[in-house]
Write an enzyme that holds these catalytic residues in place. Structure first.
Site, PDB file in Angstrom:
ATOM      1  N   HIS B 272       0.527  -1.033   0.117  1.00 61.02           N
ATOM      2  CA  HIS B 272       0.296   0.018  -0.187  1.00 61.02           C
ATOM      3  C   HIS B 272       0.646   1.331  -0.336  1.00 61.02           C
ATOM      4  O   HIS B 272       0.892   2.101  -0.900  1.00 61.02           O
ATOM      5  CB  HIS B 272      -0.944  -0.600   1.404  1.00 61.02           C
ATOM      6  CG  HIS B 272      -1.452   0.851   1.404  1.00 61.02           C
ATOM      7  ND1 HIS B 272      -3.134   1.162   1.121  1.00 61.02           N
ATOM      8  CD2 HIS B 272      -1.214   2.382   2.300  1.00 61.02           C
ATOM      9  CE1 HIS B 272      -4.113   2.628   1.613  1.00 61.02           C
ATOM     10  NE2 HIS B 272      -3.140   3.050   1.371  1.00 61.02           N
ATOM     11  N   GLU B 273       1.911   1.067   0.935  1.00 60.57           N
ATOM     12  CA  GLU B 273       2.682   2.568   1.108  1.00 60.57           C
ATOM     13  C   GLU B 273       3.643   3.173   0.188  1.00 60.57           C
ATOM     14  O   GLU B 273       4.004   4.027  -0.666  1.00 60.57           O
ATOM     15  CB  GLU B 273       3.137   2.651   2.569  1.00 60.57           C
ATOM     16  CG  GLU B 273       2.331   2.189   3.872  1.00 60.57           C
ATOM     17  CD  GLU B 273       1.126   3.110   3.869  1.00 60.57           C
ATOM     18  OE1 GLU B 273       1.821   4.141   3.223  1.00 60.57           O
ATOM     19  OE2 GLU B 273       0.188   3.107   4.877  1.00 60.57           O
TER      20      GLU B 273
END
Lengths: 508, 508
Positions: B272-273
């Site tokens: 995600h990041e």
């Protein structure tokens, strides 16, 4: 962080400026820490623009008419009467900075900073290529600037080099250092010769086996905590070269770097940096985040790192309670090395070419060489083009060694490349101050017993109350006088080295 | 970092101010990173004073007569003609900030910020003690301020909530979100019910065994690199909650946090990041370190993180080339879990109480609940004292669950405590935008084949050229229009979820 109490109205006005100045300085420190520890490789170009702007804002916040007027007013007797001792020290420190910065025309200051940056890169290239000639023109220009800048501030008849020395240590003049260093040369040069003749009586081969770096990391962290590094007020990081940096007394950061086939390197680095860190962590809350919220001087700071690294960290008493833990960490390498063997190993002394790798005994000879050359440069006695010959001659004379290349000789240190002249003596002053303080501590407390018990608290508390908490509100000699009853005295250092090494090498 | 080329004289003058503004903002970001990752526990009180001063300087550099005059001049038609597209976007963005900040009287702004900080602490205590009544008075006050602030900027007849939504996403009005969310409710609420009835067809027990954190750390680092995170332009750190932060496009930082008995948690966090990070790393050099040098909107940013986390990261094609490596990392736990089993496990969907732990299918229902409640709060339909009942009723209605405590209900999110209303919809917008972009990519490239080959470069390059490089010079709908030929369309998202989950649970 300055607490408001019966504050002089004028100082109160200055405080607003000080807070802003310190905020920008703290931001610069954080960028510096970040750059040295984790910033990604390609960030530098973009981030340096940000740092440049923050630095400009710092200078604008520091040097301006408002601050100048407040400072001049606060120097008046009537105002001084209303100041606390800490405030007086802050005013004095700020005035020193003003005298330094305002003496130089801003265009020259900017031009010099640009040159310093270029010259530093030229030095790095010259060192890599073993090409002193490439660096010499930059060095000449740097020296011309430093002479000129020193001249702006020199009192009548004062040597430029005297001015430069004063920027690092106000208590030491050329004549003081001459006496100090002559004493060392007279005693230590012959001692080192005797020691090196008995070099094979001490085995240190165990030090160069393979030492797992994760385990080194854990053990070094343990050492820092054992010495009293407070992880709630500090960070232990990693960087190419170990250093200490503080944001304030509640955020002090040290780094370490590890070599797989050298047990000592990281261990004594972390002990050294912890010595610096304890100084910064113990500075009083009332002066942290002010211009005097750091060590009294470079030399005083170095005295604390060297007290821990050499006098404490290389003593048998220190290792007695914890050596087993080290052996348990590396049983294969150390099971046959007993404590006595290890203590001899970590204190083995030999003439060597590189200052940063030098042992405790020969270290100050490296400093003396640099000091003598710096003095000759600024008195005009040394030709910059001939510095390599001069350097090599002195290494032969004091250490009995001739550098095979200039990279291992005149080019080894970065300091001169950006104009840091007058700094080197601080390292030797630090060692000598450490011995003088140590002698006093041996008198007033059961120093060795505490080490043997693994109880470093009384030692730390003593240093905090006698030195650390004052930050730069006192200078080196004031601190020494208040602790020992006398000003700087190099005899303690010479005696300490003689006693230690004569015993270690059975010279008596 | 803005390159000077045929620059308008007026913009050139503005540029000096922009550089200073961005420098202070970068410094604040670095302090934020440091605070979340390594700053020592006791540093906060002292460092916060520094951050406060830097923030004040940031505001002074941003809001002042010089910048205001330049900005007003640059908005004139004659000046606009001389600007490049990037410059126009910068002027527009700066103007938006001015409208937001200048509409609020400075005293009220300051009072609100103080309240927000106190209210955030009150929320933390209330959540810990499961005591909504303790928090309610703070929340009421926060809401009153937000209503008032929105009122200052509201156009005639405009709802206050509309103004707040606009701060996060200028392309979405209440009526757009109503249509979007009604569509989701209609399709996803019944689908989730069917899915949860077949919950026991998917086994996920393997996920909750013991997974060594050092190995998780290494594997997550591998995943970031595999996805294209450039470690020469970025840092991977650790913090209590994962986040992404950039100093500029050459220094983008993400964090992760690890749970020993949860394999998925850190893996999908880092994916995600990394999605966020790729966006920031790929922003064009010409606009980084300017006000448009970041993502187009919260929703657009979230589209990139969710595209990577859910659409790519939870696909069989993505794991096909690398699943063996994961099994080799944890052979004891995973040797009997084949790829098919694992893909089902990481996509298992079930109604749950906590938004941040929700799966891909139920996630937007959590958002809809918050959106509906926020709308009711600002239209005056919801009584703040009765919010827990309202919350629980909606959880029962959409997810079939009733929170056993307010800590697991109305108190779970921090956002409202400091006045962040109108933010939640961005998360759902992000998921839907990701599906719309994904649909287009499936059309124009061999998307799955690239994943199967372990070659993510074409996917990354596409996103860079279509989205990332523009930063905030285009808004969400402009980007979508340019890529897909149409503006936001939630059908892609609904279809994606239906197709995926019907297949996964054999519902057709």
């Amino acid at each position: 962080m300055y607490t408001v109490m019966n504050m002089s109205k004028t100082f109160e006005k200055l405080q607003v400026h000080l807070d802003k100045i310190m905020a920008f300085e703290t931001a610069r420190s954080l960028f510096e820490w970040d750059d040295q520890t984790i910033a990604p490789f390609e960030a530098a170009d973009y981030t340096s623009k940000v740092i440049g702007i923050i630095s400009d804002e710092y200078m604008k916040a520091l040097i301006n008419d408002d601050v100048r007027k407040l400072l001049n007013k606060l120097k008046e007797e009537k105002e001084q009467e209303q100041l606390t001792d800490d405030e007086k020290a802050i005013v004095k420190e700020l005035d020193k900075t003003y005298v330094q910065l305002e003496s130089i025309p801003p265009e020259e200051y900017r031009a010099f900073n640009e040159l310093a940056s270029i010259s530093n890169r030229a030095w790095a290239k010259a060192k890599k290529d073993n090409n002193y000639e490439y660096f010499a023109p930059y060095l000449k220009e740097i020296i011309e600037y430093k002479k000129k800048f020193a001249g702006y501030r020199a009192k009548k008849g004062e040597e430029p080099y005297e001015v430069l020395l004063g920027d690092f240590e106000e208590c030491f003049k050329i004549k003081d250092l001459d006496i100090f260093f002559d004493k060392i040369k007279k005693e230590i040069v012959p001692l080192l010769k005797k020691v090196s003749q008995k070099s094979d009586t001490i085995d240190k081969s165990y030090n160069y086996l393979n030492y797992d770096i994760d385990k080194q990391r854990d053990f070094c962290r343990y050492l820092a905590g054992y010495l009293g590094f407070d992880f709630n007020k500090g960070v232990l990081g990693e960087s190419a070269h170990p250093f200490t940096l503080q944001l304030h007394n509640h955020d002090v950061r040290i780094t370490n770097s590890f070599i797989e086939d050298n047990l000592e390197s990281a261990m004594f680095s972390v002990i050294h940096e912890t010595g610096h860190a304890l100084y910064e962590m113990n500075i009083s809350d009332s002066i942290t985040q002010t211009p005097v919220g750091t060590g009294a001087s470079m030399g005083m700071h170095e005295s604390q790192s060297r007290l821990f690294e050499n006098i404490i960290g290389r003593s048998e008493a220190f290792w007695t309670p914890i050596y087993d833990k080290l052996v348990d960490t590396y049983p294969d390498n150390l099971k046959d090395i007993n404590l006595e063997h290890f203590i001899k190993g970590i204190n083995k002394a030999e003439p060597s070419l590189i200052r940063t790798e030098a042992d405790e005994l020969s270290y100050s000879l490296h400093i003396i060489i640099r000091y003598e050359i710096e003095k000759m440069i600024f008195s005009g006695e040394a030709d910059v083009d001939k510095l390599p010959e001069l350097w090599n001659k002195k290494y032969e004379e004091y250490l009995g060694l001739t550098p095979p290349t200039d990279s291992q000789g005149i080019l080894q240190d970065t300091h001169w490349s950006y104009g840091e002249f007058g700094y080197f003596p601080s390292y030797a002053i630090g060692s000598a101050v450490a011995s003088q303080i140590h002698a006093k501590m041996m008198e007033v407390m059961q120093f060795e017993d505490y080490l043997l018990e693994g109880n470093l608290t009384p030692i730390r508390e003593y240093l905090k109350d006698a030195i650390h908490k004052y930050g730069a509100t006192k200078n080196t000699n004031q601190i020494l006088k208040d602790i020992t009853g006398e000003e700087f005295n190099a005899d303690y250092y010479v005696n300490y080295l003689k006693e230690k090494y004569q015993k270690l090498y059975n010279l008596k």
